[in-house]
Scaffold this motif. Structure first.
Motif, PDB file in Angstrom:
ATOM      1  N   SER A  51      -2.772  -9.160 -13.626  1.00 48.96           N
ATOM      2  CA  SER A  51      -3.064 -10.699 -13.030  1.00 48.96           C
ATOM      3  C   SER A  51      -3.756 -10.623 -12.319  1.00 48.96           C
ATOM      4  O   SER A  51      -3.844  -9.685 -11.717  1.00 48.96           O
ATOM      5  CB  SER A  51      -2.032 -11.657 -13.319  1.00 48.96           C
ATOM      6  N   ASP A  52      -4.111 -12.065 -11.302  1.00 50.11           N
ATOM      7  CA  ASP A  52      -4.139 -12.440 -10.056  1.00 50.11           C
ATOM      8  C   ASP A  52      -3.158 -11.371  -9.019  1.00 50.11           C
ATOM      9  O   ASP A  52      -3.592 -11.633  -7.734  1.00 50.11           O
ATOM     10  CB  ASP A  52      -4.608 -13.581  -9.992  1.00 50.11           C
ATOM     11  N   CYS A  71       4.745   8.481  -2.608  1.00 50.76           N
ATOM     12  CA  CYS A  71       3.857   7.611  -3.008  1.00 50.76           C
ATOM     13  C   CYS A  71       3.333   6.847  -2.039  1.00 50.76           C
ATOM     14  O   CYS A  71       4.340   5.578  -2.819  1.00 50.76           O
ATOM     15  CB  CYS A  71       2.802   8.512  -3.873  1.00 50.76           C
ATOM     16  N   THR A  72       2.132   6.288  -1.453  1.00 52.68           N
ATOM     17  CA  THR A  72       1.327   5.345  -1.614  1.00 52.68           C
ATOM     18  C   THR A  72       0.753   4.644  -2.129  1.00 52.68           C
ATOM     19  O   THR A  72       0.016   5.448  -1.922  1.00 52.68           O
ATOM     20  CB  THR A  72       1.370   5.241   0.188  1.00 52.68           C
ATOM     21  N   ILE A  73       0.526   3.508  -2.863  1.00 56.11           N
ATOM     22  CA  ILE A  73      -0.291   3.392  -3.524  1.00 56.11           C
ATOM     23  C   ILE A  73      -0.272   2.481  -3.679  1.00 56.11           C
ATOM     24  O   ILE A  73      -0.040   1.092  -2.856  1.00 56.11           O
ATOM     25  CB  ILE A  73       0.183   3.190  -5.271  1.00 56.11           C
ATOM     26  N   GLN A  74      -2.140   1.458  -3.601  1.00 55.14           N
ATOM     27  CA  GLN A  74      -2.947   0.345  -3.202  1.00 55.14           C
ATOM     28  C   GLN A  74      -3.167  -0.364  -4.032  1.00 55.14           C
ATOM     29  O   GLN A  74      -4.455   0.240  -4.962  1.00 55.14           O
ATOM     30  CB  GLN A  74      -3.444   0.725  -1.210  1.00 55.14           C
ATOM     31  N   HIS A  80     -12.351  -3.970  -1.143  1.00 57.05           N
ATOM     32  CA  HIS A  80     -12.578  -2.785  -0.858  1.00 57.05           C
ATOM     33  C   HIS A  80     -11.447  -3.311   0.652  1.00 57.05           C
ATOM     34  O   HIS A  80     -11.305  -2.246   0.898  1.00 57.05           O
ATOM     35  CB  HIS A  80     -13.341  -1.882   0.106  1.00 57.05           C
ATOM     36  N   ALA A  81     -10.996  -4.680   0.739  1.00 59.72           N
ATOM     37  CA  ALA A  81      -9.820  -4.586   1.019  1.00 59.72           C
ATOM     38  C   ALA A  81      -8.318  -4.878   0.895  1.00 59.72           C
ATOM     39  O   ALA A  81      -8.144  -4.999  -0.290  1.00 59.72           O
ATOM     40  CB  ALA A  81      -9.999  -6.348   1.729  1.00 59.72           C
ATOM     41  N   THR A  82      -7.308  -3.993   1.272  1.00 57.93           N
ATOM     42  CA  THR A  82      -6.423  -3.824   0.544  1.00 57.93           C
ATOM     43  C   THR A  82      -5.920  -5.249   0.573  1.00 57.93           C
ATOM     44  O   THR A  82      -5.245  -5.848   1.399  1.00 57.93           O
ATOM     45  CB  THR A  82      -5.445  -3.213   1.516  1.00 57.93           C
ATOM     46  N   VAL A  83      -4.729  -5.348  -0.956  1.00 54.49           N
ATOM     47  CA  VAL A  83      -4.432  -6.615  -0.794  1.00 54.49           C
ATOM     48  C   VAL A  83      -2.951  -6.535  -1.633  1.00 54.49           C
ATOM     49  O   VAL A  83      -1.810  -7.910  -1.789  1.00 54.49           O
ATOM     50  CB  VAL A  83      -5.443  -7.586  -2.273  1.00 54.49           C
ATOM     51  N   THR A 106       0.163  -8.425  -6.021  1.00 54.27           N
ATOM     52  CA  THR A 106      -1.014  -7.997  -4.515  1.00 54.27           C
ATOM     53  C   THR A 106      -1.172  -9.278  -4.147  1.00 54.27           C
ATOM     54  O   THR A 106      -0.495 -10.670  -5.088  1.00 54.27           O
ATOM     55  CB  THR A 106      -2.695  -8.552  -5.961  1.00 54.27           C
ATOM     56  N   THR A 107      -1.212  -9.524  -3.473  1.00 52.80           N
ATOM     57  CA  THR A 107      -2.310 -10.872  -2.174  1.00 52.80           C
ATOM     58  C   THR A 107      -2.930 -11.677  -3.270  1.00 52.80           C
ATOM     59  O   THR A 107      -2.783 -13.033  -3.527  1.00 52.80           O
ATOM     60  CB  THR A 107      -1.910 -11.333  -1.189  1.00 52.80           C
TER      61      THR A 107
END
Length: 127
Positions: A51-52, A71-74, A80-83, A106-107
């Motif tokens: 979803s959004d 682990c860090t997941i993004q 390509h901005a981290t949301v 996510t934002t």
């Protein structure tokens, strides 16, 4: 006056050259293994934008058995901005390879999800 014929490298030079090349290759292999053995490795296997505000990321982790991993997941948007970012704590077990699927909130709408890093729990990067 005798004409001298050009001679190539002697047999000794060939043997020494071959030994030097073999030693160089062995040293390169040793450095490569020393740099990677015992370290955590990972591979992204899948992602799905639900979803959004949510992305699911699948990945596999290879680690030393009996060691916990963080682990860090993004998630990233179209620019390509981290949301979104989350940490996945994988408990110690006897399994060297572990398959995981995590949710990243996510934002805004993401277009991809990836593992940014994995390291053993308690190391300076995972704290």
């Amino acid at each position: 006056m005798p004409v001298s014929s050009p001679r190539g490298p002697s047999r000794r030079a060939w043997v020494l050259g071959t030994l030097a090349i073999a030693a160089g290759v062995a040293l390169a292999i040793w450095f490569g293994l020393a740099a990677s053995l015992g370290h955590v490795t990972w591979q992204d296997t899948a992602y799905h934008v639900d979803s959004d505000r949510l992305v699911q990321v699948g990945y596999s982790v290879h680690r030393a058995p009996g060691r916990a991993v963080v682990c860090t997941i993004q998630a990233q948007d179209v620019h390509h901005a981290t949301v979104g970012t989350t940490q996945d704590r994988i408990p110690a077990s006897g399994d060297a390879t572990v398959q995981r699927v995590v949710q990243v909130h996510t934002t805004t709408r993401a277009v991809t999800g990836t593992v940014q890093t994995c390291d053993y729990a308690g190391s300076s990067r995972s704290s």
